[in-house]
Each structure stands twice: as structure tokens, then as C-alpha cells.
Design an enzyme around this catalytic site. Structure first.
Site: not given
Ligand code: PEP
Ligand code: MG
Length: 592
Positions: A200, A307, A343, A442, A465-466, A476, A513
Site C-alpha cells: 500500500h 480505499r 470499498r 481476493e 493484489n491479494d 505482497r 481493481c
Molecule cells: C487488491 O487486493 O487487489 C486490492 C485492490 O485491494 P488492496 O490493494 O487495497 O488490498
Molecule cells: Mg486487497
């Protein structure tokens, strides 16, 4: 761009996470390291070394008093009194005498002597039976860190808010909340030893449009405040003492990027449509309400991921329902009639709030995070749900839940929303009756139960991402295994496809996303897998649109067919890159 250092310059290589080039003096932020240099000092220099030590104690005292004053103001005298223990350490005659003696007798540098003595005391305290004394070890280590930072010329994180001239920040790590506070006028860019593209912190850097490189291993140890560097956020390079030739070449690169930006800007009001007429919804990700102004400017059609965590970070109290309502309302009104997908709170993982008790966990990404946290902290969750429901009157708001692992969590969240609706109705407070809810995908278990989820929501949004970290068991945030974090892994391609198919079977739309949606090299693959929406950092939306408008969906589908039958992630990546580079070479110039 030369990849090899020229005479006098040195190049450190890391992971490029936020595009842009900047140059300037660095400020190295401090953190106690395990290795503190031991230097011999000549007899003549001993008094000066002792003076340095005394000076560092004085400066630390001033720092601690300042922190104490601020905590007193914000949280009251009781919390502030914990710093008294720190002040006592700084005045402890036994400790000071012992350090001074060590400098005199062994003729060593002050930081080495101080570290040695302080650590000996801390170790003794840690081994005590008495809990109170054991806790004093933590105080001692805390103060030691401050004194060492001063002796080594490292800057404290709090000093970020007092920067007097613009600079590039070098740090072992930066938290997402600290990154959110960076002053763009002062911080030209930053580089960290650890981190990865989907942390993040990296996401925040892109959102702030601050060039950033992470994963530089020990840059913060190698570098000292005041050195001159060039930071290349496109290629993940930190050039120390850049030569005139390097500066010249980078000047040209920046000019080319500016030209490209201008060209992309011309597409702002054009739709995201492929050459063969497929219309894609292209949205932007935002982190704070103020980002709404960038959404139209970048040519996105709305917000695919807001977010909301940043409303909760860097403050002493939780945001009230009213405050959240105002923030969401502001974004919805600014972007009306375009959709804004809010979200719900995704705290935990790498985002924490200090004023709300969250236990330190061994595996925070597998722990008390996101919807799990919200379903237990119901009062907090309800305040957010009510704020979102109310703000939905002002525009086209949709809401989605993060980290849904299966139907139970979704049902619980939906039930709570229903309760909030009933409450608002009883209280005669207007709210968006038609507000649609969605689930983020996710976690692999969410993919495998996507049909059940899809029956109860209006859309799915894939958080790659998750999804990647949980499917491949790759943290990550960890730069040591960043090479294993593979968006084109065959398993990921299949998980995305399975999600799309579940959405289709149930007649709802599906978006992506995660950061994959903002990587031009991967956009053809995602479109070929048939997603309806892409939501990316607003800084990269123009590039994604440019690429979509040069792509044929038929070609993207061929790529996806290949990927779904391919056994190798690197082959899938190579094919995707080849297609993207062929149709939009300008986007990839001067990049690795
Ligand atoms: C993700 O996990 O892809 C996502 C968009 O949420 P974040 O990156 O905030 O965990
Ligand atoms: Mg996520």
C-alpha cells in the site's frame, strides 16, 4: 538510458513502483540497525567524540520533550508520562559515565560505545523477572534508537513534516500512513530498502504521483543524508552522484514522457473502446476524497475502488459517521452520474490505526483484517455503512466488501447493511434505497464459491493484489520473493477466468481493481479474459485507455486462450508484453 554506471556514479537497482524521475539531495530516515560502525578515534579526538555524545543526548532530550508535549496535547498527561522513563535514561549518570569511559579507554566512536553500553543494560533488564523492569528495556532501546540516529546523522520520521528544502527520502521502509502524509512540495521522491509493487506504500506513491523505487536492500545503510542522487521511478534505479551525461539523458527521457502525457491527455474525453468496437468501463482507484478531482482529469468514467482506510489513518480518533458521510458525499457529488465504488474498511495487513487496539499479529495479512475486523468491530462498521448509505443519495455510489472468503461473511455483511437501512428508515434519514453491493474477489476460496456470492451481489471486483498473494502464498510486501509474485501465473489466469464465468452465469458484471488493471502489458490479457471493467491508479488510466483504443478484442481473446492453455507464467507474460508493445510501443520506450 545507460544501464551501466559512468565514472564517479553508482547505480542501485530496485523495484520500480511509481513512475517519474527526480533528482536532488537525499535525507536518510533513521531506524536502529544491528550493525553500528566501530571506528578508532585518535587520542586528540577523544574530547570531541565525548562532546558529540553529550550533544546527541541533549538533542534527543529536546526531541523526546517535543513528542511528550504533542502526546500530552492529543491524548492527555497519562499517556504522555510514558516519556518520563525515556527522559530518565538520558540523564542516567551510570550509563553516561560508562559510555564516556569506554570512549576514553578504548578510543572508539561514540555510537559504538553508546550502543554497546545501552544494549548491555537493555539485555539485563529484559532478563528480569519483574515485568515493570522488563518493560524498561523497551524504553531504553527506544531512546537508544533516537540517540544513535542523531549520532549517525539519520533523520527521524517525524522530521518529514519539518523538511525545509525539497529532497528525496531514503528509508528502510515507509508505512502507508506515513506515505500518505508526504508533502509533495518537499518530497521529490522516495526509495526504500524493502517493499514491493503492490504494497500500500507503493500504491499510495502512485496515487500521490511521487516517483518511488523500493526493494533496494541496504540503500539506507549505504547512503548518508546530503548525497546527490537521481531517482528513476520508471526503471527502479537510484543513481548516486549522476554525471552530467546521465542528467542530460534523463532530461531527454523526461521530455519524451511529457510529450507522451500530452498525447494521452488528448484522449481524455474519448471512450475506452477497442478497435473492433468492444466498450470497456475504465475507472480510477482513489485513496482519499480529494482525489476525486483527478478522476475526470485522467479520463476515467468513475471510481472503481475508493480505499476508505486513509480516512482512519494519521489521526487520534475514529472518523464519525457524519465526517465519513461528508467525504463520500463529496466524491459522489463531484462525479455524478458516474459510479463511485466505495470499498468498506480494509484495515490490518499493512494498514493500522494506533488509537484503536489492534494486536500485533505474526501474520497480519492472514489475520484480523478487512471484513473480518469489521464484522467484529460492529459499531465502527455500522458507522461506515450508514455513512455510505446516506451518501448514496448524492450520486451513483456502489459499495463493496474486501477480503470476502465465502458466503458466511457476505451474508453477515449484507444483513448488517439491511439493519442499517431499517434504522435509517426509522430515523427518517434519507439514504440510497437502490445502492448496489458487490464483493471483492481476493481469496481463492471466494473464486471457488463465486457462484454463491454472485447470486447475492450486483457485481464482483477482482483484487488481484491479494488474490495473487493468497493463491501463490507470496507475501505482497516482501521484496525477497517479489520474483515469485507472478500476475501471469497460470493459476491466476484461471482464477480470473473462473470468476468471470461465475459472474456471467449469474448475470452480473465483473471488474479488476488490483494493480494488474493498471499495467499496460497485462491489460490485453484481462480484456481477453472478458472482464467488463478495469480500475487503475488515476496516474496510469490515460496509458490504459491509449492501449485499449489500439487493441482488437479478437487479439486479446486469442492471447487469453493461449494463456488458459499455457503451463508457464513467463511465457504468458512474454506474449502479453509482446502484444502490448506491438500495439503501443510508445508506452514502453526507455523501460526495461
Ligand atoms: C487488491 O487486493 O487487489 C486490492 C485492490 O485491494 P488492496 O490493494 O487495497 O488490498
Ligand atoms: Mg486487497
Amino acid at each position: 538510458m545507460s544501464e551501466h554506471p559512468r565514472s564517479g556514479e553508482k547505480i542501485l537497482r530496485g523495484i520500480a513502483v511509481s513512475g517519474g524521475v527526480c533528482r536532488g539531495k537525499i535525507v536518510v530516515l533513521g531506524k536502529v540497525r544491528d550493525t553500528i560502525p566501530r571506528r578508532e578515534v585518535s587520542e586528540a579526538d577523544v574530547p570531541q567524540e565525548i562532546q558529540r555524545f553529550e550533544h546527541a543526548l541533549l538533542q534527543t532530550r529536546r526531541q523526546v520533550l517535543e513528542v511528550k508535549r504533542k502526546v500530552n496535547e492529543a491524548m492527555g498527561a497519562k499517556d504522555a508520562s510514558i516519556f518520563d522513563a525515556h527522559l530518565l535514561v538520558l540523564e542516567d549518570p551510570t550509563l553516561i559515565d560508562e559510555v564516556t569511559r569506554l570512549i576514553q579507554e578504548q578510543r572508539v566512536n561514540a555510537e559504538h560505545a553508546f550502543r554497546h553500553v545501552a544494549e548491555k543494560y537493555a539485555a539485563t533488564l529484559s532478563s528480569m523477572d519483574d515485568e515493570y523492569l522488563r518493560e524498561r528495556a523497551a524504553d531504553l532501546r527506544d531512546v537508544t534508537a533516537r540517540v544513535l540516529d542523531i549520532l549517525l546523522g539519520r533523520t527521524d520520521e517525524t522530521a518529514l513534516h519539518k523538511l525545509k528544502e525539497s529532497c528525496i527520502i531514503i528509508s528502510e521502509d515507509l508505512s502507508p500512513s506515513t506515505t500518505a502524509l508526504l508533502d509533495k512540495k518537499m518530497v521529490l521522491g522516495f526509495a526504500t530498502d524493502v517493499g514491493s509493487k503492490t504494497s500500500h506504500t507503493a500504491i499510495m506513491a502512485r496515487s500521490l504521483e511521487i516517483p518511488a523505487v523500493v526493494g533496494l536492500h541496504d540503500a539506507s545503510k549505504q547512503l548518508t543524508t546530503g548525497q546527490y542522487v537521481l531517482l528513476d521511478g520508471f526503471n527502479g534505479l537510484l543513481v548516486i552522484n549522476p554525471t552530467d551525461q546521465t542528467l542530460f539523458e534523463y532530461g531527454q527521457l523526461v521530455r519524451k514522457r511529457v510529450n507522451l502525457q500530452e498525447k494521452l491527455h488528448d484522449l481524455r474525453d474519448e471512450p475506452a473502446i477497442t478497435l473492433d468496437g468492444a466498450r470497456i468501463t475504465l475507472s480510477a482507484n482513489i485513496e482519499q476524497a480529494a482525489d476525486a478531482e483527478h478522476v475526470r482529469a485522467c479520463g476515467a468514467e468513475g471510481v472503481g475502488l475508493f480505499r476508505t482506510e486513509y480516512l482512519y489513518l494519521n489521526r487520534e480518533t475514529l472518523p464519525t459517521e457524519e465526517e465519513q458521510y461528508q467525504a463520500y458525499r463529496q466524491v459522489a457529488a463531484a462525479l455524478k452520474p458516474n459510479p463511485v465504488v466505495i470499498r468498506t474498511l480494509d484495515l490490518g495487513g499493512d494498514k493500522f490505526i494506533s488509537h484503536l487496539w489492534m494486536p500485533q499479529e505474526l501474520n497480519p495479512f492472514l489475520g484480523w483484517r478487512a471484513i473480518r475486523f469489521c464484522l467484529q468491530e460492529r459499531a465502527l462498521f455500522r458507522a461506515q455503512l450508514r455513512a455510505i448509505l446516506r451518501a448514496a443519495v448524492e450520486g451513483n455510489i456502489k459499495m463493496m466488501y474486501p477480503m470476502i472468503s465465502g458466503l458466511d461473511e457476505l451474508n453477515q455483511a449484507n444483513a448488517l447493511v439491511e439493519e442499517c437501512r431499517r434504522e435509517l428508515r426509522t430515523e427518517r434519514i434519507p439514504f440510497g434505497e437502490a445502492l448496489e453491493t458487490g464483493a471483492m474477489i481476493e481469496i481463492p476460496s471466494a473464486v471457488l464459491t463465486a457462484d454463491s456470492l454472485a447470486k447475492r451481489v450486483k457485481f464482483l471486483s477482482i483484487g488481484t493484489n491479494d488474490l495473487i498473494q493468497y493463491s501463490l502464498a507470496v507475501d505482497r510486501l516482501n521484496e525477497k520473493i517479489a520474483h515469485l509474485y507472478e500476475p501471469t501465473h497460470p493459476a491466476i489466469v484461471r482464477l480470473i477466468k473462473a470468476t468471470v464465468e461465475a459472474a456471467r452465469r449469474n448475470g452480473i458484471w465483473v471488474g479488476v481493481c488490483g494493480e494488474m488493471a493498471g499495467d499496460p502489458a497485462l491489460v490485453p490479457l484481462l480484456l481477453g479474459l472478458d472482464v467488463d471493467e478495469l480500475s487503475a491508479a488515476f496516474s496510469v488510466v490515460p496509458q490504459v485507455k491509449f492501449l485499449i483504443r489500439r487493441l482488437k478484442l479478437s487479439e486479446a481473446r486469442q492471447l487469453a486462450d493461449f494463456a488458459l492453455n499455457c503451463e508457464s507464467g513467463s511465457e504468458i507474460l512474454a506474449r502479453s508484453q509482446a502484444l502490448a508493445r506491438r500495439i503501443a510501443p510508445g508506452l514502453f520506450e526507455n523501460q526495461d
